[in-house]
Every structure is written in structure tokens, then in C-alpha cells.
Design an enzyme around this catalytic site. Structure first.
Site, PDB file in Angstrom:
ATOM      1  N   PHE A 110      37.176  44.695  27.650  1.00 19.37           N
ATOM      2  CA  PHE A 110      38.220  45.377  28.427  1.00 19.37           C
ATOM      3  C   PHE A 110      39.038  46.331  27.572  1.00 19.37           C
ATOM      4  CE2 PHE A 110      36.797  42.387  31.371  1.00 19.37           C
ATOM      5  CZ  PHE A 110      37.128  42.862  32.632  1.00 19.37           C
ATOM      6  N   LYS A 112      44.452  44.679  44.090  1.00 19.53           N
ATOM      7  CA  LYS A 112      45.117  43.798  45.061  1.00 19.53           C
ATOM      8  C   LYS A 112      45.728  42.571  44.372  1.00 19.53           C
ATOM      9  CE  LYS A 112      41.388  40.743  46.748  1.00 19.53           C
ATOM     10  NZ  LYS A 112      41.905  39.485  46.243  1.00 19.53           N
ATOM     11  N   CYS A 169      39.347  43.654  43.327  1.00 17.36           N
ATOM     12  CA  CYS A 169      40.192  42.559  42.826  1.00 17.36           C
ATOM     13  C   CYS A 169      41.446  43.002  42.075  1.00 17.36           C
ATOM     14  CB  CYS A 169      39.368  41.634  41.940  1.00 17.36           C
ATOM     15  SG  CYS A 169      38.137  40.727  42.894  1.00 17.36           S
ATOM     16  N   LYS A 229      43.988  32.129  38.267  1.00 15.69           N
ATOM     17  CA  LYS A 229      43.186  33.277  38.724  1.00 15.69           C
ATOM     18  C   LYS A 229      44.002  34.575  38.702  1.00 15.69           C
ATOM     19  CE  LYS A 229      40.085  35.814  40.515  1.00 15.69           C
ATOM     20  NZ  LYS A 229      38.931  36.262  39.794  1.00 15.69           N
ATOM     21  N   THR A 265      40.534  34.264  46.205  1.00 10.79           N
ATOM     22  CA  THR A 265      41.737  34.334  45.376  1.00 10.79           C
ATOM     23  C   THR A 265      42.947  34.222  46.292  1.00 10.79           C
ATOM     24  OG1 THR A 265      40.544  35.764  43.861  1.00 10.79           O
ATOM     25  CG2 THR A 265      42.951  35.785  43.688  1.00 10.79           C
ATOM     26  N   THR A 297      40.684  38.286  50.907  1.00  9.59           N
ATOM     27  CA  THR A 297      42.149  38.163  50.895  1.00  9.59           C
ATOM     28  C   THR A 297      42.712  39.550  50.537  1.00  9.59           C
ATOM     29  OG1 THR A 297      41.938  37.322  48.629  1.00  9.59           O
ATOM     30  CG2 THR A 297      42.347  35.707  50.353  1.00  9.59           C
ATOM     31  N   PHE A 327      35.448  33.599  39.098  1.00  6.77           N
ATOM     32  CA  PHE A 327      35.699  34.567  38.019  1.00  6.77           C
ATOM     33  C   PHE A 327      34.554  35.552  37.836  1.00  6.77           C
ATOM     34  CE2 PHE A 327      38.169  30.747  36.992  1.00  6.77           C
ATOM     35  CZ  PHE A 327      39.444  31.301  36.899  1.00  6.77           C
TER      36      PHE A 327
HETATM   37  P1  NAD Z   1      34.005  40.419  51.064  1.00  8.46           P
HETATM   38  O1  NAD Z   1      34.915  41.202  51.934  1.00  8.46           O
HETATM   39  O2  NAD Z   1      32.851  41.059  50.399  1.00  8.46           O
HETATM   40  O3  NAD Z   1      33.431  39.206  51.919  1.00  8.46           O
HETATM   41  C1  NAD Z   1      34.204  38.392  52.727  1.00  8.46           C
HETATM   42  C2  NAD Z   1      33.354  37.966  53.910  1.00  8.46           C
HETATM   43  O4  NAD Z   1      34.073  36.974  54.657  1.00  8.46           O
HETATM   44  C3  NAD Z   1      33.034  39.089  54.893  1.00  8.46           C
HETATM   45  O5  NAD Z   1      31.646  39.181  55.064  1.00  8.46           O
HETATM   46  C4  NAD Z   1      33.723  38.655  56.192  1.00  8.46           C
HETATM   47  O6  NAD Z   1      33.019  39.035  57.342  1.00  8.46           O
HETATM   48  C5  NAD Z   1      33.752  37.158  56.029  1.00  8.46           C
HETATM   49  N1  NAD Z   1      34.741  36.466  56.849  1.00  8.46           N
HETATM   50  C6  NAD Z   1      36.028  36.790  57.055  1.00  8.46           C
HETATM   51  N2  NAD Z   1      36.617  35.874  57.851  1.00  8.46           N
HETATM   52  C7  NAD Z   1      35.688  34.949  58.147  1.00  8.46           C
HETATM   53  C8  NAD Z   1      35.687  33.750  58.893  1.00  8.46           C
HETATM   54  N3  NAD Z   1      36.789  33.313  59.510  1.00  8.46           N
HETATM   55  N4  NAD Z   1      34.548  33.049  58.988  1.00  8.46           N
HETATM   56  C9  NAD Z   1      33.431  33.477  58.371  1.00  8.46           C
HETATM   57  N5  NAD Z   1      33.370  34.597  57.625  1.00  8.46           N
HETATM   58  C10 NAD Z   1      34.484  35.322  57.501  1.00  8.46           C
HETATM   59  O7  NAD Z   1      34.956  39.710  49.992  1.00  8.46           O
HETATM   60  P2  NAD Z   1      34.579  39.305  48.486  1.00  8.46           P
HETATM   61  O8  NAD Z   1      34.614  40.484  47.595  1.00  8.46           O
HETATM   62  O9  NAD Z   1      33.373  38.438  48.511  1.00  8.46           O
HETATM   63  O10 NAD Z   1      35.865  38.437  48.096  1.00  8.46           O
HETATM   64  C11 NAD Z   1      36.100  37.173  48.693  1.00  8.46           C
HETATM   65  C12 NAD Z   1      37.239  36.514  47.921  1.00  8.46           C
HETATM   66  O11 NAD Z   1      36.834  36.254  46.577  1.00  8.46           O
HETATM   67  C13 NAD Z   1      38.516  37.337  47.829  1.00  8.46           C
HETATM   68  O12 NAD Z   1      39.623  36.492  47.873  1.00  8.46           O
HETATM   69  C14 NAD Z   1      38.412  37.960  46.454  1.00  8.46           C
HETATM   70  O13 NAD Z   1      39.677  38.268  45.922  1.00  8.46           O
HETATM   71  C15 NAD Z   1      37.759  36.843  45.679  1.00  8.46           C
HETATM   72  N6  NAD Z   1      37.013  37.297  44.502  1.00  8.46           N
HETATM   73  C16 NAD Z   1      36.228  38.399  44.593  1.00  8.46           C
HETATM   74  C17 NAD Z   1      35.509  38.796  43.485  1.00  8.46           C
HETATM   75  C18 NAD Z   1      34.667  40.038  43.552  1.00  8.46           C
HETATM   76  O14 NAD Z   1      34.197  40.469  42.480  1.00  8.46           O
HETATM   77  N7  NAD Z   1      34.421  40.616  44.715  1.00  8.46           N
HETATM   78  C19 NAD Z   1      35.578  38.073  42.282  1.00  8.46           C
HETATM   79  C20 NAD Z   1      36.362  36.939  42.248  1.00  8.46           C
HETATM   80  C21 NAD Z   1      37.076  36.557  43.363  1.00  8.46           C
END
Ligand code: NAD
Length: 435
Positions: free
Chosen positions: A251, A265, A262, A206, A122, A86, A152
Site C-alpha cells: 500500500f 464507504k 470498500c 474491519k 462490513t 452495506t 478481508f
Molecule cells: P455486492 O453488491 O457485490 O453483493 C451483494 C449481493 O447481495 C448482491 O448480489 C445483492 O443482490 C445481494 N442481496 C442484497 N440483499 C439481499 C437479500 N436480502 N437477500 C439475498 N441477497 C441479497 O457486495 P460485495 O462487494 O460482495 O460486498 C458485500 C459486503 O462485503 C459489504 O458489506 C462489503 O463492504 C463487504 N466486503 C466487500 C469486499 C469487496 O472486496 N467487495 C471485501 C471485504 C468486505
């Protein structure tokens, strides 16, 4: 249970492997064919401490599999977890929900029996309502509930955090969905708290949590600036503050500003949501602006220390947004490097895990070194930007011999300052004056 995971990134992959490890049948799907090909071939696509072993073990046990075919992940699943990105919208900075809605639209047609569709990504308050509507429009006979199940986990500790969550927040008013989620998290019973709230509260929890943590980081950075002027030591101040249970000791590490995929954004999305609902998030907005300035200030400090900016060579240790991960997205270290490049500084960098990702972003704009010592060879200043443990273990005698000018800007307060000073380094750190 059969679990489908949509999106195999920093959240989806450790989560999928984690659920497999506790005995579920997990199918992970992603749009990115290259990623899925690698995962199918047993090759991990991200670095996370402890993930490699669990990944191999659960593939061998046949509990986790990878596919680009969404049907295989969704059809017959008890729970489908949406874990797609996102990212911030390039213009408005609100959370861009195109991947969420594309995933929801696509998964709708493959729903067979009753399924819990859980949003791990998120997402702004009210997104669950839109997902529900999208699925119902696309597949009017589908039996499902859309719940909010915010993630989280901390990058770099994703495996640890999967098995030891501080809390599990579930946003739903459906008893049926709540019971399935209780079953899913049964192995965690007694080890963590489960909080059942409305979907909108869960979505807000969140953002409110991440914005609060970002503010805490910004606050201790402000205190660090104050300490530098007043003669106090921010490390001691943070320690004393952290002993107060109401404040907590986490923190409170002063540094170069928050970053990562995170906090930047999510704070921007929170500020945007505030305007949308007519409730300005002033503290959050101040935090965003202050954090942006901080990275410029760090680069200015480097330039002030090296003086002959355009002819100097600056060695940078650390490019990942924090230690324990190869993730460079919104890395404050990368932002400081970008600021240095704007000032025409020659940068040679080393990071234990993030070289590949950094190179994809910075290309040949900087030089890359194979290790800490190669980076500092003939350098006029060393700048420490990411808190990798190996940096605190270097031999400063060797560093002193290799450098052209003995200047260290330890923006992670992790080197031995006494030793550095005794070796004749001009040594600066964060939140305290070294005399
Ligand atoms: P990321 O970009 O690493 O992974 C997202 C994946 O989704 C990518 O591999 C992408 O190819 C895939 N994707 C996109 N559209 C798709 C679809 N229609 N069908 C199938 N796959 C699809 O993202 P992330 O860091 O894993 O974050 C994912 C979510 O979790 C975000 O909303 C983020 O804010 C939230 N989040 C992330 C963290 C973190 O530490 N990275 C922690 C908590 C929450």
C-alpha cells in the site's frame, strides 16, 4: 458442513465457491433473480482471477448451488454467512444496513436446528446486537448465535485470498459458535492465524483496518506530491520506507487515490461512527477529504497538459478501480474521467475487463475502444489510470505513430519512461519529475 450464503456478489460468490472447494455443501441465495439465473446456467456474474474454473468444478461436483429461495440456503445449515451489501447512505454516508436487516429478518423464519449466523458484510459496531434482536423477535424459538466474521479479501485476488487468508477474525462470546467456526476453518489450520475477540471488537477491526490502509495510500500520495516538488522519486522513497518492518512495503504505491467498493464507504462509515460515539476520527476525515481532492487534481493535470481542452481527444487506459477486477464501483479512474467530462474533454477509454460495467455507468458520455491502440488513435494525450499489466507491455513506437500529440500522463508509473522520452513524448508520472 452445510453452509448457506446470502448475497452472491464479490464476497459471497468466491466465498461460497471456496467453501465448496474444501468439501462443504454450499447453497448460495440472492435477491437478484437475473444473477441467480446466470449462475444456475453456469455463467459467472463477476470477473475474479481463477474463479471460473473452481466455479465450474464445484457445480459439476454438486457441492455448490444457487437459488432465490432463502429457505433452501438457511434451513438445516450449520453456518449462514450474510454477505449482502452495506453501501453508504446517500445523505449521511453512514453504512446503510437495510440489506443486512432485510436478510436477517427473512432468514430468521427458516432457522431449524442450532445455526451460526455470521456477518461477513462490513457492518458498524453494534450491528450484531441488532441482528440478534431481530432474529429473536421474528423467531423466538430459534436456536442460534450471531457472530462477526469480517471479510478481508481483496477484489481481483478473491480466490487467492480465500485460500491464503492473512488472518481469520471471529467475533463471538459463544463457545459453541467458536467451535463450529474452528471446524469450518479446519482446512486452514497451521496456515493462518485465528483471532477470537468480542463481536464489537471484530466489527471494529474491519473498519479500523480499512481506514488505516486508506490512510497509508493517502500518505504515500502526499509524499508523491512532496517528491515532485523536491526532486526526490516516490518509487525510491516508498522502497526505502517499505524496508522498515514497522511500516511494511504494501500500500505504498502512489497513484490517483484510493477507491473501490470498500475504502471510500468504510472510511466514511468510520468517520460517521466516530461522531456517533463522540470520538472524532480526525485522521480518517482528513484522508477522505484529501482523497477526494486528489482525483480533481489528477484531472487538472490532464487539462494543463492538453491545453486546448474542449477540442482535445484524451485516451484513457483503465476504468476498473484496480487491476484484476471488472468492478468500477467508486473507481478513482471513473472519478477522474467524470472530472474530465465536467471540463468538456472528449474521452475514449479502454479497459481489459471493466468495459461493460463502465458503460453501464457512463453510457455514451465517453467513447469506448476495443484495445489499447484503438484508444490512442488520433489522441492528444494518453492517461493511464488503472494498473493493468498489459499496459506496461504495449509497443510505445506504435502508440507514438497513432497519436495526434505525443503526451502521456502515466498516473500508475508503469510505462517505460526512458523509451517514452526517447520517442519524443511529453511524459509525466506520479511522484517524480522526468527531465
Ligand atoms: P455486492 O453488491 O457485490 O453483493 C451483494 C449481493 O447481495 C448482491 O448480489 C445483492 O443482490 C445481494 N442481496 C442484497 N440483499 C439481499 C437479500 N436480502 N437477500 C439475498 N441477497 C441479497 O457486495 P460485495 O462487494 O460482495 O460486498 C458485500 C459486503 O462485503 C459489504 O458489506 C462489503 O463492504 C463487504 N466486503 C466487500 C469486499 C469487496 O472486496 N467487495 C471485501 C471485504 C468486505
Amino acid at each position: 458442513m452445510k453452509i448457506g450464503i446470502i448475497g452472491t456478489g464479490y464476497v459471497g460468490l468466491p466465498t461460497g465457491v471456496g467453501f465448496a472447494e474444501i468439501g462443504n455443501e454450499v447453497v448460495c441465495t440472492d435477491k437478484n433473480k437475473e444473477k441467480i439465473d446466470d449462475l444456475k446456467a453456469g455463467k459467472l456474474t463477476i470477473y475474479e482471477d481463477g474463479l471460473e474454473e473452481l466455479f465450474a468444478k464445484n457445480i459439476a461436483a454438486g457441492r455448490v448451488s444457487f437459488t432465490t429461495n432463502m429457505r433452501k440456503a438457511v434451513a438445516g445449515a450449520d453456518v449462514v454467512l450474510i454477505a449482502v451489501g452495506t453501501p453508504p447512505h446517500p445523505v449521511t454516508h453512514e453504512a446503510d444496513l437495510k440489506y443486512i436487516y432485510a436478510a436477517a429478518t427473512e432468514l430468521a423464519e427458516y432457522l431449524t436446528d442450532y445455526t451460526v449466523v455470521a456477518t461477513k458484510s462490513t457492518v458498524p459496531v453494534g450491528t450484531g446486537d441488532n441482528i440478534e434482536q431481530l432474529i429473536a423477535d421474528k423467531n423466538p424459538t430459534a436456536r442460534f448465535d450471531v457472530i462477526s466474521l469480517p471479510e478481508f479479501l481483496r477484489e481481483g485476488f478473491a480466490v487467492h485470498d480465500f485460500f491464503n487468508p492473512d488472518r481469520i477474525v471471529v467475533g463471538t462470546n459463544s463457545e459453541k459458535a467458536a467451535n463450529i467456526v474452528k471446524e469450518l476453518y479446519k482446512p486452514f489450520e497451521g496456515k493462518t492465524n485465528m483471532l477470537f475477540v468480542s463481536r464489537r471488537s471484530s466489527e471494529t477491526i474491519k473498519y479500523a483496518s480499512n481506514a488505516f490502509l486508506a490512510m497509508k495510500i493517502h500518505y504515500i500520495n502526499e509524499i508523491a506530491n512532496f517528491c515532485e516538488k523536491s526532486g526526490a522519486d516516490v518509487t525510491e522513497v516508498a522502497k526505502g520506507m517499505g524496508m522498515d518492518g514497522r511500516i511494511g512495503n504494501k500500500f505504498l504505491n502512489a497513484g490517483i487515490g484510493f477507491g473501490g467498493s470498500c475504502f471510500p464507504k468504510d472510511t466514511m462509515a468510520m468517520a460517521y461512527m466516530g461522531h456517533l460515539v463522540g470520538s472524532t476520527m480526525e485522521l480518517v476525515e482528513t484522508t477522505i477529504n484529501g482523497n477526494n481532492k486528489r482525483k480533481q487534481q489528477m484531472a487538472e493535470r490532464v487539462c494543463a497538459a492538453i491545453k486546448d481542452v474542449e477540442n482535445a481527444k484524451v485516451a484513457v487506459w483503465g476504468l476498473a478501480f484496480k487491476n484484476g477486477t471488472d468492478d468500477c464501483r467508486e473507481s478513482p479512474a471513473m472519478d477522474v474521467v467524470a472530472e474530465l467530462l465536467k471540463k468538456h474533454v472528449n474521452v475514449v477509454a479502454y479497459d481489459p475487463k471493466a468495459m461493460k460495467n463502465a458503460c453501464q455507468i457512463l453510457g455514451d458520455k465517453i467513447g469506448y475502444a476495443d484495445d489499447v491502440y484503438a484508444a490512442v488513435k488520433d489522441a492528444d494525450a494518453l492517461v493511464v489510470l488503472t494498473e493493468w499489466k498489459e499496459f506496461s507491455e504495449v509497443d510505445l513506437d506504435v502508440v507514438a505513430q497513432l497519436m495526434n500529440r505525443k503526451t502521456i500522463l502515466d498516473f500508475r508509473n508503469m510505462l517505460d519512461s526512458n523509451k517514452a522520452v526517447s520517442l519524443g513524448f511529453e511524459y509525466q508520472c506520479i511522484g517524480k519529475k522526468i527531465v
